[in-house]
Scaffold this motif. Structure first.
Motif, PDB file in Angstrom:
ATOM      1  N   SER A  46       0.820  -1.211   0.000  1.00  0.00           N
ATOM      2  CA  SER A  46       0.000   0.000   0.000  1.00  0.00           C
ATOM      3  C   SER A  46       0.858   1.266   0.000  1.00  0.00           C
ATOM      4  CB  SER A  46      -0.958   0.000   1.196  1.00  0.00           C
ATOM      5  OG  SER A  46      -0.248   0.056   2.417  1.00  0.00           O
ATOM      6  N   GLU A  47       2.000   1.233   0.687  1.00  0.00           N
ATOM      7  CA  GLU A  47       2.886   2.392   0.712  1.00  0.00           C
ATOM      8  C   GLU A  47       3.546   2.614  -0.655  1.00  0.00           C
ATOM      9  OE1 GLU A  47       3.891   4.681   3.645  1.00  0.00           O
ATOM     10  OE2 GLU A  47       1.787   4.056   3.613  1.00  0.00           O
ATOM     11  N   VAL A  48       3.902   1.517  -1.339  1.00  0.00           N
ATOM     12  CA  VAL A  48       4.463   1.637  -2.687  1.00  0.00           C
ATOM     13  C   VAL A  48       3.403   2.199  -3.637  1.00  0.00           C
ATOM     14  CG1 VAL A  48       5.389   0.375  -4.674  1.00  0.00           C
ATOM     15  CG2 VAL A  48       6.172  -0.184  -2.354  1.00  0.00           C
ATOM     16  N   ALA A  49       2.175   1.687  -3.533  1.00  0.00           N
ATOM     17  CA  ALA A  49       1.084   2.168  -4.390  1.00  0.00           C
ATOM     18  C   ALA A  49       0.812   3.645  -4.150  1.00  0.00           C
ATOM     19  CB  ALA A  49      -0.175   1.346  -4.139  1.00  0.00           C
ATOM     20  N   ARG A  50       0.921   4.073  -2.909  1.00  0.00           N
ATOM     21  CA  ARG A  50       0.662   5.466  -2.537  1.00  0.00           C
ATOM     22  C   ARG A  50       1.801   6.393  -2.949  1.00  0.00           C
ATOM     23  NH1 ARG A  50       0.928   9.926  -1.467  1.00  0.00           N
ATOM     24  NH2 ARG A  50      -0.029  11.211   0.152  1.00  0.00           N
ATOM     25  N   GLY A  51       3.010   5.836  -3.116  1.00  0.00           N
ATOM     26  CA  GLY A  51       4.169   6.648  -3.489  1.00  0.00           C
ATOM     27  C   GLY A  51       5.014   7.071  -2.315  1.00  0.00           C
ATOM     28  N   ARG A  52       4.629   6.650  -1.106  1.00  0.00           N
ATOM     29  CA  ARG A  52       5.413   7.026   0.079  1.00  0.00           C
ATOM     30  C   ARG A  52       6.615   6.109   0.297  1.00  0.00           C
ATOM     31  NH1 ARG A  52       0.458   8.663   3.419  1.00  0.00           N
ATOM     32  NH2 ARG A  52       0.136   6.420   3.602  1.00  0.00           N
ATOM     33  N   LEU A  53       6.677   5.007  -0.451  1.00  0.00           N
ATOM     34  CA  LEU A  53       7.762   4.038  -0.311  1.00  0.00           C
ATOM     35  C   LEU A  53       8.187   3.606  -1.703  1.00  0.00           C
ATOM     36  CD1 LEU A  53       8.898   2.208   2.277  1.00  0.00           C
ATOM     37  CD2 LEU A  53       7.755   0.403   0.999  1.00  0.00           C
ATOM     38  N   ILE A  54       9.482   3.516  -1.945  1.00  0.00           N
ATOM     39  CA  ILE A  54       9.954   2.994  -3.221  1.00  0.00           C
ATOM     40  C   ILE A  54      10.872   1.801  -2.980  1.00  0.00           C
ATOM     41  CG2 ILE A  54       9.798   5.281  -4.278  1.00  0.00           C
ATOM     42  CD1 ILE A  54      12.892   5.282  -4.413  1.00  0.00           C
ATOM     43  N   ILE A  55      10.871   0.873  -3.940  1.00  0.00           N
ATOM     44  CA  ILE A  55      11.788  -0.264  -3.936  1.00  0.00           C
ATOM     45  C   ILE A  55      12.583  -0.167  -5.237  1.00  0.00           C
ATOM     46  CG2 ILE A  55      11.998  -2.774  -3.897  1.00  0.00           C
ATOM     47  CD1 ILE A  55       9.291  -2.893  -2.484  1.00  0.00           C
ATOM     48  N   PRO A  56      13.742   0.518  -5.219  1.00  0.00           N
ATOM     49  CA  PRO A  56      14.519   0.685  -6.458  1.00  0.00           C
ATOM     50  C   PRO A  56      15.160  -0.642  -6.857  1.00  0.00           C
ATOM     51  CG  PRO A  56      15.679   1.665  -4.589  1.00  0.00           C
ATOM     52  CD  PRO A  56      14.371   1.183  -4.069  1.00  0.00           C
ATOM     53  N   ALA A  57      14.675  -1.246  -7.939  1.00  0.00           N
ATOM     54  CA  ALA A  57      15.130  -2.590  -8.304  1.00  0.00           C
ATOM     55  C   ALA A  57      14.969  -2.796  -9.808  1.00  0.00           C
ATOM     56  CB  ALA A  57      14.349  -3.650  -7.524  1.00  0.00           C
ATOM     57  N   ASN A  58      15.933  -2.313 -10.573  1.00  0.00           N
ATOM     58  CA  ASN A  58      15.913  -2.477 -12.027  1.00  0.00           C
ATOM     59  C   ASN A  58      15.769  -3.958 -12.374  1.00  0.00           C
ATOM     60  OD1 ASN A  58      17.002  -2.916 -14.786  1.00  0.00           O
ATOM     61  ND2 ASN A  58      17.588  -0.767 -14.698  1.00  0.00           N
ATOM     62  N   VAL A  59      14.947  -4.264 -13.359  1.00  0.00           N
ATOM     63  CA  VAL A  59      14.700  -5.654 -13.739  1.00  0.00           C
ATOM     64  C   VAL A  59      15.962  -6.345 -14.247  1.00  0.00           C
ATOM     65  CG1 VAL A  59      12.248  -5.299 -14.221  1.00  0.00           C
ATOM     66  CG2 VAL A  59      13.937  -4.957 -16.064  1.00  0.00           C
ATOM     67  N   ASN A  60      16.952  -5.589 -14.691  1.00  0.00           N
ATOM     68  CA  ASN A  60      18.197  -6.181 -15.197  1.00  0.00           C
ATOM     69  C   ASN A  60      19.293  -6.294 -14.144  1.00  0.00           C
ATOM     70  OD1 ASN A  60      17.125  -6.570 -17.738  1.00  0.00           O
ATOM     71  ND2 ASN A  60      17.878  -4.619 -18.536  1.00  0.00           N
ATOM     72  N   HIS A  61      19.025  -5.866 -12.931  1.00  0.00           N
ATOM     73  CA  HIS A  61      19.989  -6.043 -11.833  1.00  0.00           C
ATOM     74  C   HIS A  61      19.475  -7.194 -10.960  1.00  0.00           C
ATOM     75  CE1 HIS A  61      22.665  -3.991  -8.521  1.00  0.00           C
ATOM     76  NE2 HIS A  61      22.993  -5.253  -8.751  1.00  0.00           N
ATOM     77  N   THR A  62      19.654  -8.416 -11.469  1.00  0.00           N
ATOM     78  CA  THR A  62      19.010  -9.562 -10.821  1.00  0.00           C
ATOM     79  C   THR A  62      19.742 -10.046  -9.573  1.00  0.00           C
ATOM     80  OG1 THR A  62      20.145 -11.006 -12.408  1.00  0.00           O
ATOM     81  CG2 THR A  62      17.862 -10.398 -12.900  1.00  0.00           C
ATOM     82  N   ASN A  63      21.017  -9.658  -9.395  1.00  0.00           N
ATOM     83  CA  ASN A  63      21.714 -10.035  -8.158  1.00  0.00           C
ATOM     84  C   ASN A  63      21.494  -9.011  -7.040  1.00  0.00           C
ATOM     85  OD1 ASN A  63      23.361  -8.244  -9.737  1.00  0.00           O
ATOM     86  ND2 ASN A  63      25.077  -8.658  -8.369  1.00  0.00           N
ATOM     87  N   LEU A  64      20.582  -8.083  -7.273  1.00  0.00           N
ATOM     88  CA  LEU A  64      20.244  -7.075  -6.267  1.00  0.00           C
ATOM     89  C   LEU A  64      19.368  -7.674  -5.168  1.00  0.00           C
ATOM     90  CD1 LEU A  64      19.038  -3.472  -6.939  1.00  0.00           C
ATOM     91  CD2 LEU A  64      17.513  -5.007  -5.716  1.00  0.00           C
ATOM     92  N   GLU A  65      19.638  -7.284  -3.935  1.00  0.00           N
ATOM     93  CA  GLU A  65      18.789  -7.675  -2.809  1.00  0.00           C
ATOM     94  C   GLU A  65      17.858  -6.501  -2.506  1.00  0.00           C
ATOM     95  OE1 GLU A  65      21.301  -8.921   0.391  1.00  0.00           O
ATOM     96  OE2 GLU A  65      22.083 -10.657  -0.709  1.00  0.00           O
TER      97      GLU A  65
END
Length: 462
Positions: A46-65
């Motif tokens: 809900s926070e991501v949908a609202r824009g108050r939280l982001i999860i920066p995770a490019n689809v091509n950076h697959t070894n990202l945690e």
């Protein structure tokens, strides 16, 4: 870990975390973040949908945690790395990203301006489990041989797409600095201190046209939506000295960034807002409040702010003071400053110093916010200190190696890891030991207390 997660979404036109969150889908990245942050997964969605939280995770950076930036999450820190036109070395940047991760930076920005920028970025991303951000204008200018007049929107978009394909998880773009703001800069003591901002000013002055990042903003959003690149809307007009803090130029740009935030959300692109650089301590809370109001509670990512202009060589301390206050009042991520700020290109040791200063600031902010469990590690450290558990103290310290190093400078032998003193007070003047000896005789304490009470009663009667 993300290869399988990303593969099942590869046919989707828009692949951002916000896109799925708005559809009511809790992605694997959201679940992972919820576990790490000890939050309910639905709250994260809900926070991501609202824009108050982001999860920066490019689809091509697959070894990202996956990690989260937002008021519902713990306060995060970013480490800046990167080559310069004077010093560029791929291995040196790999060492910096490894140091950044060792000391637990949450994200890193590759701000390289010299050498083979694509090679450096590929190496950094390949060696990173944390999100990597960039300021694309640096490569855009590099690719046109540093001739700002040769910068075109086509070149700009090509570089953005290339970096997105490589796996960059967030772009800092200076889209909020408009032609109409130019007259306000003339009133400043230090003008424009943002590299990206100054380049945009030079381009606008040369062509007498609007900021190209602003003009091509919808095209930029399309690239971000395709690869799930978050936008870090840059503060081109951040104050570079206390005299320019909270002025019309800074706040005017912030208002535009709020408008750009809404446009990004319409295309399901995640956004955070970059904040001021030099701000007096008494103005920080107000700056945090204004950002929330103008930018619709999008996460605030602040550089410092530095609370004094005279700490050259120690700006990591000056800025960490401001960062702690900013984090306390709602900033979601703190961009570290190293001791080399204003003086030169930081090396791996400077990266370490900057990260630890900001880990302290972020942790202090979490405690001040009253975040559940934030103080648990502090209480554990207090117990370890009072019980002379030196190994536990080293383990709990934000920089375990430095804590052990300082202890062992004067008492290196293993036998002193069991000692009930350190080299500061020695065996006879340790307050902990003296207190423990007193507390070990509760009957004597009770007797003294009773005698004192009797004496007080007698004195009162007289």
């Amino acid at each position: 870990m993300r290869t399988a997660w990303v593969k099942k979404r590869e046919k989707d036109t828009v692949r951002t975390q916000m896109h799925y969150a708005k559809k009511g889908i809790i992605t694997e990245e959201m679940k992972y973040v919820a576990t790490i942050e000890k939050l309910d997964a639905e709250l994260v969605r809900s926070e991501v949908a609202r824009g108050r939280l982001i999860i920066p995770a490019n689809v091509n950076h697959t070894n990202l945690e996956p990690m989260a930036i937002g008021i519902a999450a713990t306060c995060k820190i970013n480490a800046n790395i990167g080559s310069s036109a004077i010093a560029s070395d791929v291995q040196g940047e790999i060492e910096k990203i490894q140091v950044s991760q060792h000391y637990k930076a949450d994200t890193a920005m590759d701000l390289s301006t010299g050498g083979d920028l694509d090679e450096i970025r590929r190496a950094v991303i390949a060696n990173s489990k944390i999100p990597i951000g960039t300021v694309p204008i640096y490569q855009i200018l590099h690719d046109v041989n540093n001739k700002i007049e040769d910068l075109s929107i086509d070149v700009m978009l090509e570089v953005l797409e290339r970096q997105a394909q490589q796996g960059v998880s967030y772009f800092t773009i200076h889209a909020g600095f408009l032609l109409e703001t130019m007259p306000k800069i003339a009133k400043r003591k230090m003008g424009i201190v943002s590299r990206g901002g100054s380049l945009m000013a030079a381009w606008m002055m040369h062509y007498h046209k609007e900021n190209p990042f602003y003009s091509a903003y919808d095209d930029i959003l399309d690239i971000c939506a395709k690869y799930d690149v978050s936008l870090s809307l840059g503060d081109s007009l951040r104050p570079g000295c206390l005299a320019d803090a909270s002025d019309d130029a800074q706040l005017g740009e912030l208002k535009v960034l709020g408008e750009l935030t809404l446009r990004a959300w319409e295309k399901d692109v995640q956004v955070m807002i970059e904040g001021p650089g030099h701000v007096p301590l008494n103005q920080i809370e107000r700056n945090m409040k204004i950002q929330r109001e103008l930018c619709h509670e999008a996460p605030f990512y602040i550089l410092g702010p530095l609370v004094t202009d005279i700490a050259a060589g120690y700006d990591h301390i000056s800025s960490a003071i401001g960062a702690a206050v900013g984090g306390w009042h709602g900033a979601s991520m703190l961009c570290y400053v190293t001791p080399k700020e204003h003086l030169g290109l930081p090396n791996a040791d400077d990266v370490r110093e900057g990260i630890i200063a900001y880990k302290i600031a972020a942790h202090a902010a979490d405690i001040a916010r009253g975040r559940d469990g934030a103080r648990d590690i502090d209480d554990a450290m207090s117990d370890a200190r009072y019980s002379f558990d030196w190994e536990k103290q080293f383990e709990l310290a934000l920089d375990s190696e430095r804590a052990r190093e300082y202890h062992d400078e004067t008492l290196p032998q293993d036998v002193f890891k069991e000692a009930e003193f350190c080299s500061m007070c020695g065996p006879k003047f340790c307050s902990y030991k003296i207190s423990q000896d007193i507390m070990d005789n509760p009957d004597a304490i009770s007797k003294i207390a009773e005698e004192a009470k009797a004496a007080e009663t007698a004195a009162h009667a007289v």
